[in-house]
Design an enzyme around this catalytic site. Structure first.
Site, PDB file in Angstrom:
ATOM      1  N   ASP A 177      19.123 -51.429 -21.978  1.00 31.66           N
ATOM      2  CA  ASP A 177      19.943 -51.101 -21.231  1.00 31.66           C
ATOM      3  C   ASP A 177      20.944 -52.149 -20.681  1.00 31.66           C
ATOM      4  O   ASP A 177      20.145 -53.386 -20.855  1.00 31.66           O
ATOM      5  CB  ASP A 177      19.532 -50.391 -19.604  1.00 31.66           C
ATOM      6  CG  ASP A 177      19.191 -49.159 -19.786  1.00 31.66           C
ATOM      7  OD1 ASP A 177      19.469 -48.592 -20.889  1.00 31.66           O
ATOM      8  OD2 ASP A 177      18.689 -48.529 -18.594  1.00 31.66           O
ATOM      9  N   ASP A 225      22.140 -53.244 -18.038  1.00 31.58           N
ATOM     10  CA  ASP A 225      22.114 -54.028 -16.755  1.00 31.58           C
ATOM     11  C   ASP A 225      20.758 -54.509 -16.334  1.00 31.58           C
ATOM     12  O   ASP A 225      20.535 -54.836 -15.061  1.00 31.58           O
ATOM     13  CB  ASP A 225      22.562 -52.975 -15.561  1.00 31.58           C
ATOM     14  CG  ASP A 225      21.750 -51.611 -15.917  1.00 31.58           C
ATOM     15  OD1 ASP A 225      20.779 -51.376 -16.304  1.00 31.58           O
ATOM     16  OD2 ASP A 225      22.495 -50.441 -15.534  1.00 31.58           O
ATOM     17  N   TRP A 233      22.960 -38.168 -17.844  1.00 32.62           N
ATOM     18  CA  TRP A 233      21.787 -39.061 -17.428  1.00 32.62           C
ATOM     19  C   TRP A 233      20.199 -38.237 -17.354  1.00 32.62           C
ATOM     20  O   TRP A 233      20.289 -37.289 -17.040  1.00 32.62           O
ATOM     21  CB  TRP A 233      22.035 -39.593 -16.199  1.00 32.62           C
ATOM     22  CG  TRP A 233      20.816 -40.673 -15.649  1.00 32.62           C
ATOM     23  CD1 TRP A 233      20.879 -41.954 -15.910  1.00 32.62           C
ATOM     24  CD2 TRP A 233      19.758 -40.218 -15.077  1.00 32.62           C
ATOM     25  NE1 TRP A 233      19.685 -42.416 -15.322  1.00 32.62           N
ATOM     26  CE2 TRP A 233      18.951 -41.379 -14.956  1.00 32.62           C
ATOM     27  CE3 TRP A 233      19.115 -38.899 -14.644  1.00 32.62           C
ATOM     28  CZ2 TRP A 233      17.698 -41.679 -14.200  1.00 32.62           C
ATOM     29  CZ3 TRP A 233      17.917 -39.008 -14.062  1.00 32.62           C
ATOM     30  CH2 TRP A 233      17.240 -40.274 -13.713  1.00 32.62           C
ATOM     31  N   GLU A 266      16.082 -38.444 -22.014  1.00 29.57           N
ATOM     32  CA  GLU A 266      15.922 -39.023 -23.368  1.00 29.57           C
ATOM     33  C   GLU A 266      14.730 -40.050 -23.617  1.00 29.57           C
ATOM     34  O   GLU A 266      14.193 -40.224 -24.438  1.00 29.57           O
ATOM     35  CB  GLU A 266      17.369 -39.768 -23.813  1.00 29.57           C
ATOM     36  CG  GLU A 266      17.595 -41.104 -23.585  1.00 29.57           C
ATOM     37  CD  GLU A 266      17.722 -41.409 -22.037  1.00 29.57           C
ATOM     38  OE1 GLU A 266      17.702 -40.368 -21.206  1.00 29.57           O
ATOM     39  OE2 GLU A 266      17.826 -42.678 -21.712  1.00 29.57           O
ATOM     40  N   ASP A 267      14.593 -40.778 -22.514  1.00 27.70           N
ATOM     41  CA  ASP A 267      13.498 -41.967 -22.567  1.00 27.70           C
ATOM     42  C   ASP A 267      12.102 -41.004 -22.729  1.00 27.70           C
ATOM     43  O   ASP A 267      11.259 -41.513 -23.387  1.00 27.70           O
ATOM     44  CB  ASP A 267      13.518 -42.684 -21.549  1.00 27.70           C
ATOM     45  CG  ASP A 267      13.779 -42.254 -20.118  1.00 27.70           C
ATOM     46  OD1 ASP A 267      13.874 -40.999 -20.140  1.00 27.70           O
ATOM     47  OD2 ASP A 267      13.874 -42.913 -19.271  1.00 27.70           O
ATOM     48  N   MET A 275      17.706 -55.387 -12.239  1.00 31.05           N
ATOM     49  CA  MET A 275      18.814 -54.473 -12.579  1.00 31.05           C
ATOM     50  C   MET A 275      19.893 -54.933 -11.497  1.00 31.05           C
ATOM     51  O   MET A 275      19.945 -54.813 -10.352  1.00 31.05           O
ATOM     52  CB  MET A 275      18.466 -53.102 -12.054  1.00 31.05           C
ATOM     53  CG  MET A 275      19.465 -52.521 -12.823  1.00 31.05           C
ATOM     54  SD  MET A 275      18.850 -50.458 -13.023  1.00 31.05           S
ATOM     55  CE  MET A 275      19.765 -49.783 -11.681  1.00 31.05           C
ATOM     56  N   HIS A 290      24.476 -51.162  -9.289  1.00 34.62           N
ATOM     57  CA  HIS A 290      25.429 -50.088 -10.034  1.00 34.62           C
ATOM     58  C   HIS A 290      25.296 -48.840  -9.396  1.00 34.62           C
ATOM     59  O   HIS A 290      24.042 -48.306  -9.033  1.00 34.62           O
ATOM     60  CB  HIS A 290      25.588 -50.049 -11.511  1.00 34.62           C
ATOM     61  CG  HIS A 290      24.363 -49.592 -12.239  1.00 34.62           C
ATOM     62  ND1 HIS A 290      24.716 -48.069 -12.189  1.00 34.62           N
ATOM     63  CD2 HIS A 290      23.389 -49.922 -12.619  1.00 34.62           C
ATOM     64  CE1 HIS A 290      23.270 -47.750 -12.934  1.00 34.62           C
ATOM     65  NE2 HIS A 290      22.871 -48.767 -13.143  1.00 34.62           N
ATOM     66  N   ARG A 307      26.359 -44.597  -9.971  1.00 36.07           N
ATOM     67  CA  ARG A 307      26.194 -43.573 -11.383  1.00 36.07           C
ATOM     68  C   ARG A 307      27.764 -43.628 -11.910  1.00 36.07           C
ATOM     69  O   ARG A 307      28.657 -43.534 -11.018  1.00 36.07           O
ATOM     70  CB  ARG A 307      25.872 -42.042 -10.735  1.00 36.07           C
ATOM     71  CG  ARG A 307      25.633 -41.233 -11.726  1.00 36.07           C
ATOM     72  CD  ARG A 307      25.048 -40.012 -11.383  1.00 36.07           C
ATOM     73  NE  ARG A 307      23.836 -40.028 -10.698  1.00 36.07           N
ATOM     74  CZ  ARG A 307      22.688 -40.202 -11.244  1.00 36.07           C
ATOM     75  NH1 ARG A 307      22.505 -40.148 -12.465  1.00 36.07           N
ATOM     76  NH2 ARG A 307      21.553 -40.030 -10.393  1.00 36.07           N
TER      77      ARG A 307
END
Ligand code: UDH
Ligand code: MN
Length: 343
Positions: free
Chosen positions: A193, A195, A255, A258-259, A285, A288, A290
């Protein structure tokens, strides 16, 4: 008796003569052979150097000196002597990409290899991206020195999704794997990722004999694993491990999920997930909210129920996309793809 002695001596003499003759013949033959072979060596050397240059796609012939130097390098140690452990991360508000570039003079076209030893693995860092330029700059600022301290040979790939339609992190990572392998036979892939910034350089960006999940905790979750089985954020799979599970699913738009899907693929293949110790697997992180175009995927539970049925046909083998560009920036390779062309 006298006759016997005479016979004995002349017999011995004849034997000695024969032996000397043999020695002379053998000596003459071998000296001729070696002289011939020695004359052949420079020709063979030239031929091999030229052939190697052609096979490697290099324009200039490799000098013997340069190839000797490369062969002489010892393997880097598993634990680099340059590691520092936990560090305090600072994100300067006015940082520029030029500053980051100036601090990393040994990185060229997004790639680096240690000069002092032969890296244990060649590692491709794959970062899915859209509209997060500031995060990308901070990640590059920290990741380049971090990877260099680990004495890795690496390349950083940003896989950028064109357009404003739903974001697809997993499919971007499949594209990254396929495209990165076109230019180098990377041993290990880090799916990262944009971030998440690692805090401790003992968190090795290397692949093991089982897939590895590197984010044990992050500042935003009190440095605890989000849930048991969580396999998101940053993961390390070898070229073969990722290939075996047919990569990520291409069907997670927006979102989430998938992981977990990748974790199920790994488990279906009887592989175990490794993690570093909690004090090592720490990340910050960058805050942020969404993103637009990455709304929660309400289909994700349904998709997760199908994994064992569809993994063979949904993944690397079915990843279709339009490659818009591959750009070599000083600090990263930027791959831009369109998932909707012609649709
Ligand atoms: N990403 C982008 N651009 C986007 C969306 C996602 O680059 O528009 C990439 C980026 O690498 C990011 C990753 O996909 O790190 C994962 O997306 P995310 O960071 O949005 O996911 P995360 O789970 O956050 O961190 C979910 C929404 C957070 C809401 C916070 C409210 N408390
Ligand atoms: Mn995030």
């Amino acid at each position: 008796m006298g006759f016997n002695l005479h016979f004995h001596l002349s017999y011995k003499l004849r034997l000695l003569l024969l032996f000397t003759l043999c020695l002379t013949v053998v000596g003459w033959a071998t000296s001729n052979y070696f002289v011939g072979a020695i004359q052949e060596i420079p020709k063979a050397k030239d031929f091999m150097a030229n052939f190697k240059a052609i096979a490697l796609g290099k324009e200039e012939t490799l000098t013997n000196e340069a190839s000797m130097k490369k062969a002489e390098l010892d393997n880097c140690p598993y634990i680099s002597p340059d590691l520092r452990g936990q560090s305090k991360l600072i994100f300067k508000p006015d940082l520029t990409l030029e500053e980051v570039q100036a601090k990393n003079p040994k990185v060229h076209r997004g790639r680096y290899r240690p000069e002092e030893c032969k890296a244990l693995q060649r590692v491709a860092i794959l970062i899915p991206h859209r509209n997060r330029e500031k995060h990308l700059m901070y990640l590059l600022e920290h990741l380049h020195p971090f990877l260099q301290r680990q004495q890795l040979e690496y390349g950083i790939y940003i896989i950028h999704q064109a357009g404003t339609k739903k974001f697809n992190r997993a499919k971007l990572l499949n594209v990254g794997y396929l495209e990165a392998l076109k230019e180098e036979n990377w041993d290990c892939f880090i799916f990262h990722d944009v971030d998440l910034v690692p805090e401790n350089d003992y968190n090795l960006y290397m692949c093991e004999d089982q897939p590895k999940h590197l984010v044990v905790g992050r500042n935003s979750t009190g440095y605890r694993l989000r849930y048991s089985g969580y396999f998101g954020g940053v993961t390390a799979l070898s070229r073969q491990q990722f290939f075996k599970v047919n990569g990520f699913s291409n069907n997670y738009w927006g979102w989430g999920g998938e992981d977990d899907d990748l974790r199920l693929r790994v488990e279906l293949h009887k592989m175990k997930i490794l993690r570093p110790k909690s004090e090592v697997g720490k990340y910050t992180m960058i805050f942020h909210t969404r993103d637009q175009g990455n709304e929660v995927n309400v289909e994700r539970m349904k998709l997760l129920h199908q994994v064992s049925r569809v993994w063979r046909t949904d993944g690397l083998t079915s990843c279709s996309y339009k490659l818009l560009s591959v750009e070599y920036n000083p600090l990263y390779i930027n791959i831009t793809v369109d998932f909707w062309a012609g649709a």
